[in-house]
Design a protein around this motif. Structure first.
Motif, PDB file in Angstrom:
ATOM      1  N   ALA A  85       0.839  -1.206   0.000  1.00  0.00           N
ATOM      2  CA  ALA A  85       0.000   0.000   0.000  1.00  0.00           C
ATOM      3  C   ALA A  85       0.868   1.248   0.000  1.00  0.00           C
ATOM      4  CB  ALA A  85      -0.928  -0.015   1.211  1.00  0.00           C
ATOM      5  N   GLU A  86       1.986   1.204   0.702  1.00  0.00           N
ATOM      6  CA  GLU A  86       2.869   2.374   0.764  1.00  0.00           C
ATOM      7  C   GLU A  86       3.470   2.664  -0.613  1.00  0.00           C
ATOM      8  OE1 GLU A  86       4.190   5.699   2.400  1.00  0.00           O
ATOM      9  OE2 GLU A  86       2.863   4.242   3.357  1.00  0.00           O
ATOM     10  N   GLU A  87       3.857   1.627  -1.343  1.00  0.00           N
ATOM     11  CA  GLU A  87       4.369   1.841  -2.699  1.00  0.00           C
ATOM     12  C   GLU A  87       3.277   2.422  -3.591  1.00  0.00           C
ATOM     13  OE1 GLU A  87       7.798  -1.572  -3.390  1.00  0.00           O
ATOM     14  OE2 GLU A  87       5.687  -2.165  -3.459  1.00  0.00           O
ATOM     15  N   ALA A  88       2.065   1.898  -3.463  1.00  0.00           N
ATOM     16  CA  ALA A  88       0.954   2.420  -4.264  1.00  0.00           C
ATOM     17  C   ALA A  88       0.710   3.895  -3.949  1.00  0.00           C
ATOM     18  CB  ALA A  88      -0.306   1.606  -4.004  1.00  0.00           C
ATOM     19  N   ARG A  89       0.771   4.251  -2.690  1.00  0.00           N
ATOM     20  CA  ARG A  89       0.600   5.667  -2.306  1.00  0.00           C
ATOM     21  C   ARG A  89       1.703   6.529  -2.924  1.00  0.00           C
ATOM     22  NH1 ARG A  89      -0.234   3.255   2.904  1.00  0.00           N
ATOM     23  NH2 ARG A  89      -2.443   3.321   3.511  1.00  0.00           N
ATOM     24  N   ASN A  90       2.932   6.045  -2.861  1.00  0.00           N
ATOM     25  CA  ASN A  90       4.057   6.818  -3.408  1.00  0.00           C
ATOM     26  C   ASN A  90       3.895   7.018  -4.903  1.00  0.00           C
ATOM     27  OD1 ASN A  90       5.319   7.062  -0.915  1.00  0.00           O
ATOM     28  ND2 ASN A  90       6.584   5.237  -1.195  1.00  0.00           N
ATOM     29  N   TRP A  91       3.454   5.977  -5.608  1.00  0.00           N
ATOM     30  CA  TRP A  91       3.250   6.120  -7.043  1.00  0.00           C
ATOM     31  C   TRP A  91       2.090   7.065  -7.318  1.00  0.00           C
ATOM     32  CZ3 TRP A  91       3.900   0.456  -9.342  1.00  0.00           C
ATOM     33  CH2 TRP A  91       5.229   0.043  -9.150  1.00  0.00           C
ATOM     34  N   ALA A  92       1.052   6.976  -6.516  1.00  0.00           N
ATOM     35  CA  ALA A  92      -0.104   7.859  -6.702  1.00  0.00           C
ATOM     36  C   ALA A  92       0.283   9.330  -6.546  1.00  0.00           C
ATOM     37  CB  ALA A  92      -1.219   7.488  -5.728  1.00  0.00           C
ATOM     38  N   ASN A  93       1.270   9.605  -5.726  1.00  0.00           N
ATOM     39  CA  ASN A  93       1.742  10.982  -5.566  1.00  0.00           C
ATOM     40  C   ASN A  93       2.256  11.570  -6.874  1.00  0.00           C
ATOM     41  OD1 ASN A  93       1.187  11.119  -2.809  1.00  0.00           O
ATOM     42  ND2 ASN A  93       3.222  10.391  -2.215  1.00  0.00           N
TER      43      ASN A  93
END
Length: 227
Positions: A85-93
């Motif tokens: 989830a943290e990687e997904a959040r970082n990419w979403a940024n």
């Protein structure tokens, strides 16, 4: 030659050889962000992804390049079971284009990062919010064995954000509503009911979303298929 052993630098170098300025200009007409684009078609990127195969660590490196095609390749070659989830959040940024969002949403759905849907919906950034509804649309279509209750439990989110007038949000909210309604009869009834309610809304955006969804969900062709 591209193989599963190719590293991120080799893949990016190969992508650079396929650059097409003519294609870049064409992409801009479809609302694709092209300031870091090479003009490579999605079908060609998928072909490269098939040769390169899945490699999560390499996908993370490809994403960091900030090149459109490298990021699409990252999304095609990331390993859903390893995506956090943290990687997904970082990419979403970094999201700034609808096509990146829609490709990422498919990956996030496959990775079963459903907890991010309400989080992304609440995010004020246009492309992050779009991600939430692209994920709902994707889950409704691709998760054939998912309990229907899980799918139509997202209808309140659709209602809550149906007044966001931004183009890439309203289209995704509409897409999510239609996708739920087309899933099967169990999902069709609550989705059509919401669509009809939105069609009567005093809000212009909600009204457009509702009317457009009703047009498809109440169509004879769809009803015949669902029965």
């Amino acid at each position: 030659m591209i193989t599963s052993a190719s590293d991120a630098a080799e893949l990016i170098a190969h992508l650079e050889t396929l650059r097409s300025e003519e294609n870049v200009a064409g992409m801009a007409r479809f609302g694709i962000v092209t300031n870091r684009a090479l003009g490579i078609s999605n079908s060609d990127i998928r072909a490269i992804a098939r040769l390169a195969k899945k490699n999560h660590a390499r996908a993370v490196e490809l994403w960091q390049s900030d090149i459109r095609e490298a990021r699409l390749l990252a999304l095609c070659t990331a390993e859903p079971k390893r995506l956090t989830a943290e990687e997904a959040r970082n990419w979403a940024n970094d999201f700034s284009s609808w096509e990146i969002v829609d490709c990422a949403a498919d990956l996030f759905v496959e990775a079963r990062l459903d907890d991010l849907i309400s989080e992304f919906a609440a995010d004020e950034r246009e492309f992050v919010r779009r991600t939430a509804f692209a994920m709902i649309a994707g889950a409704a279509v691709h998760r054939k064995k998912e309990p229907d209750a899980t799918i139509f439990a997202w209808l309140p989110l659709i209602k809550a954000y149906s007044r966001d007038p931004r183009n890439f949000v309203r289209k995704a909210v509409n897409w999510a509503l239609r996708s739920i309604g087309k899933r099967n009869l169990a999902c069709h009834a609550p989705a059509l009911a919401l669509a009809r309610a939105l069609a009567e809304s005093p809000d212009k955006t909600a009204r457009w979303i509702g009317k457009d969804a009703v047009k498809e969900l109440a169509g004879e062709k769809l009803l015949a298929r669902l029965k």
